[in-house]
Structures are given as C-alpha cells and as structure tokens.
Design a protein around this motif. Structure first.
Motif, PDB file in Angstrom:
ATOM      1  N   LYS A 153      -0.315  19.273  -7.634  1.00 33.67           N
ATOM      2  CA  LYS A 153      -0.063  17.855  -7.390  1.00 33.67           C
ATOM      3  C   LYS A 153       0.323  17.599  -5.940  1.00 33.67           C
ATOM      4  CE  LYS A 153       1.024  16.502 -12.119  1.00 33.67           C
ATOM      5  NZ  LYS A 153       2.014  15.893 -13.048  1.00 33.67           N
ATOM      6  N   GLU A 154       1.071  18.530  -5.344  1.00 34.24           N
ATOM      7  CA  GLU A 154       1.414  18.371  -3.930  1.00 34.24           C
ATOM      8  C   GLU A 154       0.165  18.459  -3.050  1.00 34.24           C
ATOM      9  OE1 GLU A 154       6.050  19.820  -3.503  1.00 34.24           O
ATOM     10  OE2 GLU A 154       4.464  21.242  -2.998  1.00 34.24           O
ATOM     11  N   LYS A 155      -0.792  19.230  -3.479  1.00 33.45           N
ATOM     12  CA  LYS A 155      -2.043  19.353  -2.739  1.00 33.45           C
ATOM     13  C   LYS A 155      -2.943  18.131  -2.950  1.00 33.45           C
ATOM     14  CE  LYS A 155      -5.517  22.938  -1.737  1.00 33.45           C
ATOM     15  NZ  LYS A 155      -4.988  23.299  -0.418  1.00 33.45           N
ATOM     16  N   GLY A 156      -2.631  17.330  -3.980  1.00 31.26           N
ATOM     17  CA  GLY A 156      -3.368  16.106  -4.234  1.00 31.26           C
ATOM     18  C   GLY A 156      -4.738  16.314  -4.847  1.00 31.26           C
ATOM     19  N   ILE A 157      -4.886  17.335  -5.692  1.00 30.65           N
ATOM     20  CA  ILE A 157      -6.178  17.598  -6.326  1.00 30.65           C
ATOM     21  C   ILE A 157      -6.021  17.546  -7.844  1.00 30.65           C
ATOM     22  CG2 ILE A 157      -7.064  18.987  -4.410  1.00 30.65           C
ATOM     23  CD1 ILE A 157      -6.353  21.492  -5.953  1.00 30.65           C
ATOM     24  N   SER A 158      -7.130  17.303  -8.514  1.00 30.93           N
ATOM     25  CA  SER A 158      -7.125  17.213  -9.971  1.00 30.93           C
ATOM     26  C   SER A 158      -7.157  18.600 -10.590  1.00 30.93           C
ATOM     27  CB  SER A 158      -8.341  16.419 -10.450  1.00 30.93           C
ATOM     28  OG  SER A 158      -9.536  17.128 -10.151  1.00 30.93           O
ATOM     29  N   GLN A 159      -6.899  18.655 -11.890  1.00 29.61           N
ATOM     30  CA  GLN A 159      -7.012  19.929 -12.604  1.00 29.61           C
ATOM     31  C   GLN A 159      -8.431  20.475 -12.503  1.00 29.61           C
ATOM     32  OE1 GLN A 159      -5.803  19.779 -16.707  1.00 29.61           O
ATOM     33  NE2 GLN A 159      -3.722  20.473 -16.244  1.00 29.61           N
ATOM     34  N   LYS A 160      -9.408  19.585 -12.604  1.00 30.03           N
ATOM     35  CA  LYS A 160     -10.813  20.000 -12.536  1.00 30.03           C
ATOM     36  C   LYS A 160     -11.130  20.641 -11.188  1.00 30.03           C
ATOM     37  CE  LYS A 160     -15.541  18.270 -13.131  1.00 30.03           C
ATOM     38  NZ  LYS A 160     -16.374  17.067 -13.446  1.00 30.03           N
ATOM     39  N   GLU A 161     -10.650  20.034 -10.098  1.00 29.89           N
ATOM     40  CA  GLU A 161     -10.895  20.571  -8.763  1.00 29.89           C
ATOM     41  C   GLU A 161     -10.186  21.906  -8.571  1.00 29.89           C
ATOM     42  OE1 GLU A 161     -11.376  16.556  -6.043  1.00 29.89           O
ATOM     43  OE2 GLU A 161      -9.381  17.079  -6.800  1.00 29.89           O
ATOM     44  N   ALA A 162      -8.941  21.983  -9.029  1.00 27.00           N
ATOM     45  CA  ALA A 162      -8.178  23.219  -8.877  1.00 27.00           C
ATOM     46  C   ALA A 162      -8.806  24.346  -9.698  1.00 27.00           C
ATOM     47  CB  ALA A 162      -6.730  23.002  -9.302  1.00 27.00           C
ATOM     48  N   ALA A 163      -9.212  24.033 -10.915  1.00 21.98           N
ATOM     49  CA  ALA A 163      -9.827  25.039 -11.778  1.00 21.98           C
ATOM     50  C   ALA A 163     -11.109  25.580 -11.148  1.00 21.98           C
ATOM     51  CB  ALA A 163     -10.123  24.432 -13.149  1.00 21.98           C
ATOM     52  N   CYS A 164     -11.891  24.703 -10.552  1.00 21.69           N
ATOM     53  CA  CYS A 164     -13.132  25.121  -9.893  1.00 21.69           C
ATOM     54  C   CYS A 164     -12.830  26.071  -8.746  1.00 21.69           C
ATOM     55  CB  CYS A 164     -13.892  23.887  -9.411  1.00 21.69           C
ATOM     56  SG  CYS A 164     -15.461  24.269  -8.599  1.00 21.69           S
ATOM     57  N   GLU A 165     -11.839  25.724  -7.933  1.00 16.76           N
ATOM     58  CA  GLU A 165     -11.469  26.564  -6.793  1.00 16.76           C
ATOM     59  C   GLU A 165     -10.917  27.922  -7.243  1.00 16.76           C
ATOM     60  OE1 GLU A 165     -11.868  26.111  -3.628  1.00 16.76           O
ATOM     61  OE2 GLU A 165     -12.577  24.047  -3.602  1.00 16.76           O
ATOM     62  N   LEU A 166     -10.255  27.930  -8.389  1.00 14.98           N
ATOM     63  CA  LEU A 166      -9.620  29.153  -8.874  1.00 14.98           C
ATOM     64  C   LEU A 166     -10.527  29.961  -9.803  1.00 14.98           C
ATOM     65  CD1 LEU A 166      -6.071  27.651  -9.522  1.00 14.98           C
ATOM     66  CD2 LEU A 166      -6.692  29.270  -7.716  1.00 14.98           C
ATOM     67  N   GLY A 167     -11.705  29.428 -10.086  1.00 12.62           N
ATOM     68  CA  GLY A 167     -12.688  30.178 -10.859  1.00 12.62           C
ATOM     69  C   GLY A 167     -12.412  30.261 -12.341  1.00 12.62           C
ATOM     70  N   ILE A 168     -11.773  29.227 -12.901  1.00 16.53           N
ATOM     71  CA  ILE A 168     -11.519  29.197 -14.336  1.00 16.53           C
ATOM     72  C   ILE A 168     -11.877  27.808 -14.863  1.00 16.53           C
ATOM     73  CG2 ILE A 168      -9.679  30.919 -14.234  1.00 16.53           C
ATOM     74  CD1 ILE A 168      -7.660  28.628 -14.474  1.00 16.53           C
ATOM     75  N   SER A 169     -11.855  27.646 -16.170  1.00 15.84           N
ATOM     76  CA  SER A 169     -12.154  26.342 -16.753  1.00 15.84           C
ATOM     77  C   SER A 169     -10.944  25.430 -16.632  1.00 15.84           C
ATOM     78  CB  SER A 169     -12.532  26.497 -18.227  1.00 15.84           C
ATOM     79  OG  SER A 169     -11.403  26.913 -18.983  1.00 15.84           O
ATOM     80  N   GLN A 170     -11.207  24.133 -16.678  1.00 22.14           N
ATOM     81  CA  GLN A 170     -10.112  23.162 -16.634  1.00 22.14           C
ATOM     82  C   GLN A 170      -9.207  23.326 -17.845  1.00 22.14           C
ATOM     83  OE1 GLN A 170     -11.320  19.063 -16.261  1.00 22.14           O
ATOM     84  NE2 GLN A 170      -9.259  18.271 -16.625  1.00 22.14           N
ATOM     85  N   ALA A 171      -9.795  23.622 -18.992  1.00 23.61           N
ATOM     86  CA  ALA A 171      -9.007  23.792 -20.216  1.00 23.61           C
ATOM     87  C   ALA A 171      -8.025  24.949 -20.081  1.00 23.61           C
ATOM     88  CB  ALA A 171      -9.921  24.019 -21.408  1.00 23.61           C
TER      89      ALA A 171
ATOM     90  N   SER B  51      -5.241  24.007 -17.752  1.00 22.83           N
ATOM     91  CA  SER B  51      -4.323  23.124 -18.469  1.00 22.83           C
ATOM     92  C   SER B  51      -3.360  23.922 -19.335  1.00 22.83           C
ATOM     93  CB  SER B  51      -5.118  22.145 -19.340  1.00 22.83           C
ATOM     94  OG  SER B  51      -4.249  21.328 -20.095  1.00 22.83           O
ATOM     95  N   HIS B  52      -3.876  24.963 -19.990  1.00 23.12           N
ATOM     96  CA  HIS B  52      -3.021  25.820 -20.814  1.00 23.12           C
ATOM     97  C   HIS B  52      -1.986  26.559 -19.965  1.00 23.12           C
ATOM     98  CE1 HIS B  52      -6.045  26.096 -24.402  1.00 23.12           C
ATOM     99  NE2 HIS B  52      -5.457  24.921 -24.300  1.00 23.12           N
ATOM    100  N   TYR B  53      -2.419  27.004 -18.777  1.00 18.92           N
ATOM    101  CA  TYR B  53      -1.486  27.691 -17.875  1.00 18.92           C
ATOM    102  C   TYR B  53      -0.383  26.736 -17.418  1.00 18.92           C
ATOM    103  CZ  TYR B  53      -4.811  31.592 -17.355  1.00 18.92           C
ATOM    104  OH  TYR B  53      -5.641  32.666 -17.583  1.00 18.92           O
ATOM    105  N   GLU B  54      -0.774  25.504 -17.072  1.00 19.98           N
ATOM    106  CA  GLU B  54       0.199  24.538 -16.564  1.00 19.98           C
ATOM    107  C   GLU B  54       1.167  24.078 -17.648  1.00 19.98           C
ATOM    108  OE1 GLU B  54      -1.597  21.286 -14.511  1.00 19.98           O
ATOM    109  OE2 GLU B  54      -2.299  22.523 -12.836  1.00 19.98           O
ATOM    110  N   LYS B  55       0.728  24.117 -18.890  1.00 25.58           N
ATOM    111  CA  LYS B  55       1.595  23.714 -19.995  1.00 25.58           C
ATOM    112  C   LYS B  55       2.386  24.892 -20.559  1.00 25.58           C
ATOM    113  CE  LYS B  55      -1.351  19.872 -21.497  1.00 25.58           C
ATOM    114  NZ  LYS B  55      -2.267  19.374 -22.562  1.00 25.58           N
ATOM    115  N   GLY B  56       2.089  26.107 -20.078  1.00 25.38           N
ATOM    116  CA  GLY B  56       2.792  27.288 -20.563  1.00 25.38           C
ATOM    117  C   GLY B  56       2.315  27.757 -21.922  1.00 25.38           C
ATOM    118  N   ILE B  57       1.137  27.284 -22.341  1.00 27.35           N
ATOM    119  CA  ILE B  57       0.601  27.675 -23.641  1.00 27.35           C
ATOM    120  C   ILE B  57       0.062  29.097 -23.609  1.00 27.35           C
ATOM    121  CG2 ILE B  57      -1.185  27.167 -25.369  1.00 27.35           C
ATOM    122  CD1 ILE B  57      -0.982  24.230 -24.520  1.00 27.35           C
TER     123      ILE B  57
END
Length: 233
Positions: free
Chosen positions: A14-32, A35-41
């Motif tokens: 959020k500080e970088k100002g990017i969406s989950q979709k953009e971050a997931a793409c950059e990190l090489g994983i799916s948005q889903a 999302s699980h990582y960010e929620k601690g699931i």
C-alpha cells in the motif's frame, strides 16, 4: 510464518501504491495467493520471502517483524545519533519558532532527568520512566500519523481504536511503578533506588550542575504548571 509478516506485506504494497494484482505479477504469484499471504491464511516459502524483500528493498528481518528498521539493523547505543547532532531535514524547523523552542525545552530537560536517573542508580526506575516517556511520544506520533487518511494503519500492530487507551493505561502503570520505586517501597523483581543523597536538589544545585540545561528545565516546569492550571487559593 511470523504473525507480523501479513501486516508488513500489506503495508509495503500500500505504501508503494500498487494493487494486489500488480504486486502479485511482480512477485510471480497469483493474486489469490498474495491475498492469502496478506490475510495470514497461508504461509509463504523462503523463496517468496527473499523475492519480496528484494522487490520492496527491505530486509527479511524487517518483513518478519524481527527489526523495525527497513534495512534490518539492530540499534546499539553507539548507532543512535545525539539529538543535537542529527543533520539534515529531520532536525530543521522552518517558519514558526515555537517547535524549535519546545524541542529545546524538552530535550534539555530530558538531559537533566536522565543524568539524575544515572546518579540515583536504579535500573528499574530508569526503565519505568523511559517507558512512560516513549509511550507518550508514541501516542502523539499516532495522532500526527492519523491526520492524513492515506497513511497506512498497518504500520502499527495495535489498532488505532485501541492504541491510545492501551498506551494511556500502560503509562499509568509505569507512573505508579516509578513513584513506588522513588519512594523506597519494594516492588517484586525491581531494583530500588540506591543513592538517595544524589537526588537532593535545589534550584541552586541544579543551576550549578546543569548550567546549559537548568533554564530549560525551570521553564518546562513553569509552562507545565500553567497548563495544569492549579489554583492553590
């Protein structure tokens, strides 16, 4: 995975100002999955942890909440700059003279306070007073931080709705412990004041011992009691 990881992972995105979709793409994983990582699931693997640290330019220790410093540094006394020697923007006030005046009054008074703590020789009393002061700064920083709604509350582990009351309660406990120790009464596991004679103070002795700071301390006392507004009549 460390319980702080989901919070810090979300904060950095959020500080970088990017969406989950953009971050997931950059990190090489799916948005889903992100999302699980960010929620601690779900817990991530070491490879993802390292990629994330590289992407956000932080250390793995910071991501895991092991260090509050983005570079993962663990501060020692020698690493912390003296307040009056800090160079650059953070030590420069422009415009109103009030912030400069108040900062000097507080900083100089703290110099006296901590020197006296060293003289009376109680580690426990020093810890209680230090905690009280840190909590006070923490509370005021959170107020300033909350001014802009775009600031990410994920910087903190304690929710905003709880932080002020929790910190206030802890300050009361620190104050009670400090008063008990200062009065010579025992507290389990706490170190009592050793050198009572070193706490014998007069305005003259304070002025002699702290010629650079005494005036600031006396002004701070006066300003505080004006603020309290006590009428002895």
């Amino acid at each position: 995975m460390n319980a702080d990881f989901p919070r810090i992972l979300t904060l950095l995105r959020k500080e970088k100002g990017i969406s989950q979709k953009e971050a997931a793409c950059e990190l090489g994983i799916s948005q889903a999955l992100l999302s699980h990582y960010e929620k601690g699931i779900r817990e991530c693997g070491l490879d993802f942890l390292v990629r994330t640290a590289d992407f956000y330019h932080v250390s793995c220790d910071y991501l895991l909440g092991r260090s509050p410093d983005r570079a993962g540094a663990t501060l020692t006394v020698d690493d912390i700059p003296e307040p009056d020697t800090v160079a650059g923007k953070e030590n420069t006030f422009k415009g109103s003279i009030l912030p400069v005046l108040n900062k000097k009054l507080i900083a100089n008074s703290l110099n006296v306070l901590f020197d006296l703590l060293q003289r009376v020789g109680s580690k426990s009393l020093t810890n209680e007073i230090s905690s009280f002061l840190m909590l006070g700064v923490y509370r005021m920083f959170r107020i300033i931080y909350s001014i802009n709604p775009k600031n990410q509350d994920a910087l903190f582990t304690v929710p905003h709705r709880l932080s002020d009351n929790y910190a206030s309660a802890m300050m009361q406990m620190c104050s009670a412990n400090a008063q008990t120790l200062a009065s010579g009464m025992p507290l389990e596991g706490q170190e009592p004041v050793k050198n009572v004679d070193n706490a014998l103070l007069t305005t003259e002795s304070i002025t002699e011992q702290y010629p650079m700071c005494a005036s600031s301390l006396f002004n701070l006392v006066q300003n505080s009691e004006i603020k309290i507004g006590y009428d002895k009549k």
